[in-house]
Design a protein around this motif. Structure first.
Motif, PDB file in Angstrom:
ATOM      1  N   CYS A   1       0.972  -1.267   0.012  1.00  0.00           N
ATOM      2  CA  CYS A   1       0.006   0.034   0.048  1.00  0.00           C
ATOM      3  C   CYS A   1       0.942   1.280  -0.166  1.00  0.00           C
ATOM      4  O   CYS A   1       1.879   1.477   0.798  1.00  0.00           O
ATOM      5  CB  CYS A   1      -1.022  -0.139   1.152  1.00  0.00           C
ATOM      6  SG  CYS A   1      -1.856   1.562   1.465  1.00  0.00           S
TER       7      CYS A   1
ATOM      8  N   CYS B   1      -7.279  -0.343   0.202  1.00  0.00           N
ATOM      9  CA  CYS B   1      -6.516  -0.717   1.247  1.00  0.00           C
ATOM     10  C   CYS B   1      -7.486  -1.225   2.466  1.00  0.00           C
ATOM     11  O   CYS B   1      -8.096  -0.355   3.198  1.00  0.00           O
ATOM     12  CB  CYS B   1      -5.408   0.087   1.567  1.00  0.00           C
ATOM     13  SG  CYS B   1      -4.345  -0.558   3.145  1.00  0.00           S
TER      14      CYS B   1
ATOM     15  N   CYS C   1      -5.812   0.837   5.838  1.00  0.00           N
ATOM     16  CA  CYS C   1      -5.888   2.261   6.050  1.00  0.00           C
ATOM     17  C   CYS C   1      -6.782   2.892   5.188  1.00  0.00           C
ATOM     18  O   CYS C   1      -7.172   4.291   5.069  1.00  0.00           O
ATOM     19  CB  CYS C   1      -4.470   2.991   5.650  1.00  0.00           C
ATOM     20  SG  CYS C   1      -3.960   2.764   4.180  1.00  0.00           S
TER      21      CYS C   1
HETATM   22 ZN   LIG Z   1      -2.833   1.330   3.172  1.00  0.00          ZN
END
Ligand SMILES: [Zn+2]
Lengths: 295, 284
Positions: free
Chosen positions: B26, B45, B48
């Motif tokens: 990521c 993701c 996050c």
């Molecule tokens: Zn992430």
């Protein structure tokens, strides 16, 4: 027409009627210098010389009055017109006061307000363009610079009165187009009109702002190039050496061209005018359709 | 997995866009994410919430009802109108890398049962930049929406106007905006979705002309580039400058909608605007 299956050719291929051209050919970079020449007559001077009894209107009614853009009404050869134009100064003091002719969103919104007034009262719009760019400031972004430009472009595409645009100096990208959609787009011989300043183009493409001269050639930003591409309609001749050598001559030439086109546009019914304006932009840059090898 | 994702109709190019290997890093939180999990999560993701950029083909696959998409003008390709040094090579490379002819996919499809004309820009094709062909495709799509009396939905992902076509690119702002204005004049809905990034000439034309402007979380949205602005004002800009959240706070967009809720959001808006259903709606 949406899914027109015919192979389409246009824009660049459109033949431009021959125009008298001066014998000496300047390089694109030399023309960039002339377009930015400090002594070159700026939009406020064109307004001063071509418009009688110019009455400036102020403010966008939303945020403030943007000193970088002039808007108002006046008389062009006995005819009432709305006038807009960025305010590039003649010296540093003027430039600081008018933000170097780089409008903020409220400037574009003021211009739109005046254009809508022109529409209400059936007055043609005369737009003089000489701006390096829309102001690239954090506050300009916060107030919606992109939205203001988009709104003007969309509204001008459908404004129900004739619009004559004269690019007098620098036509800086979206910031210029936000005042630059019209039925007729005229351009002074040594003005420029570009999607990005040559310095910026060189910096992005080659990571070298020093190659601006090369970028100026590549971008095809001169009046002659743009006439060939079908982006402008007519070139206004400048005195030998540039408009700054004899501003009166340049303005006289501009007056003649503007008068001629305003007269012709006035004769068109509004629906014809709007359809012609739509098609004028509709055909720019259409491509030759061919089967993609990628498919 | 959502039912409409089971058989994406453009699965080949969807795979092409994915980095090789089972794991993806990521770019925001630097965590290693299992590729399959990322795919299941619409390229968001799971750690996050970072919304990875999507190719146009993947965007269409995750947006339209299965099998409902019909593409327009797939073969429309750019020429090099200015003879701009290096442009034909860049085009060729973009075509090879994406398997697409240009930076926009347009067509008709159904979104949760609502028929619409769709425009999707592809950031992986020369930064989603708008030259003559992208402008032409957007305009044709808007004109088709007008003729068919359908809503227009645009998904933007673009660095702006394509420099290599000079003022011809600039004129695409006028062309696409004029077409959008005609939709408004005829009372047809136009929803503009901005994804990361939507900047420059695309924001200064059709993307900001939607009746409703929706952004994905964290998307970069702005007119001038950060570096140009910093040079102009002589200050560093805060991290959150020109994000979707910044735009929402400043009243520039209507809403931020996470990717997994986007279809539902579009459906809600289309229903509100009275968009036609693809098939007869079951009576409640
Ligand atoms: Zn992430």
């Amino acid at each position: 027409m949406a899914a027109d299956p015919r192979p389409t050719r246009l824009g660049p291929q459109q033949a431009a009627p021959a125009q008298p051209m001066p014998t000496t050919r300047l390089s694109a970079w030399e023309i960039v210098q002339l377009a930015r020449h400090p002594q070159r007559p700026k939009a406020p001077e064109f307004i001063e010389h071509l418009i009688v009894d110019f009455t400036e209107l102020h403010g966008d009614r939303l945020f403030r009055d943007d000193p970088a853009l002039l808007a108002g009404f006046g008389w062009f050869e006995g005819q009432p017109v709305a006038v807009i134009g960025p305010y590039k100064g003649r010296d540093t003091k003027e430039n600081l006061a008018h933000n170097f002719g780089m409008p903020n969103p409220e400037g574009y919104r003021k211009a739109l307000r005046v254009m809508k007034l022109a529409e209400k009262f059936g007055r043609p719009v005369l737009s003089f363009i000489d701006t390096p760019a829309a102001y690239p400031g954090d506050d300009a972004e916060e107030r919606g610079q992109a939205q203001a430009i988009a709104q003007n472009i969309a509204e001008m595409s459908a404004l129900r009165v004739p619009i004559v645009v004269v690019i007098t100096g620098e036509g800086g990208s979206g910031g210029a187009l936000a005042m630059g959609v019209g039925d007729v787009v005229l351009m002074l011989e040594n003005a420029i009109y570009t999607v990005i300043p040559p310095e910026g183009c060189a910096a992005i493409l080659w990571r070298d702002a020093g190659r601006a001269q090369e970028a100026a050639e590549a971008l095809r930003l001169t009046a002659r190039d743009l006439r060939g591409l079908g982006i402008i309609d007519e070139i206004i001749t400048e005195p030998e050496g540039g408009a700054q050598t004899d501003p009166d001559a340049a303005m006289l030439a501009a007056r003649e061209a503007v008068g001629r086109h305003l007269g012709a546009l006035a004769a068109l019914p509004v629906e014809t005018l709007l359809e012609r304006r739509y098609q004028k932009y509709r055909i720019i840059g259409r491509q030759v359709e061919r089967l993609s090898r990628a498919r | 997995m959502a039912p409409w994702l089971r058989k994406p109709n453009i699965s080949a190019s969807q795979r092409r866009e994915m980095p090789a290997g089972l794991w993806a890093k990521c770019p925001r939180c630097k965590n290693l994410i299992y590729q399959k999990e990322l795919e299941r999560n619409l390229q968001v993701c799971p750690k996050c919430g970072y919304h990875h950029r999507l190719s146009a083909a993947v965007r269409i696959a995750i947006t339209v009802d299965e099998g409902s998409f019909t593409e327009f003008d797939a073969g429309l390709t750019s020429v090099d109108p200015l003879g701009f040094s290096g442009y034909p090579e860049k085009l060729e490379e973009a075509r090879r890398r994406t398997g697409r002819a240009e930076a926009a996919i347009t067509g008709t499809g159904a979104v949760d049962g609502f028929r619409a004309v769709l425009v999707v820009l592809d950031f992986f094709f020369m930064g989603g930049s708008m030259g003559s062909v992208v402008g032409e495709k957007v305009t044709r799509a808007a004109e088709s929406a007008r003729q068919q009396r359908l809503p227009l939905i645009t998904f933007s992902a673009s660095g702006g106007a394509r420099m290599q076509e000079g003022a011809l690119s600039l004129m695409q702002l006028a062309k696409t905006s004029a077409a959008a204005a005609r939709l408004h004049a005829e009372g047809l809905p136009f929803i503009s979705v901005m994804s990361d990034p939507t900047t420059g000439g695309v924001t200064a034309s059709f993307a900001f002309l939607g009746d409703v402007v929706v952004a994905e979380p964290g998307a970069l949205i702005g007119f001038a580039g950060r570096r140009v602005i910093e040079q102009t004002i002589g200050r560093r800009l805060p991290e959150a400058f020109q994000t979707a959240e910044f735009c929402l706070e400043h009243g520039l967009i209507d809403m931020i909608t996470p990717r997994d809720q986007l279809r539902a959001q579009l459906s809600r808006l289309l229903r509100f605007f009275g968009a036609p259903r693809a098939e007869v709606e079951a009576t409640a």
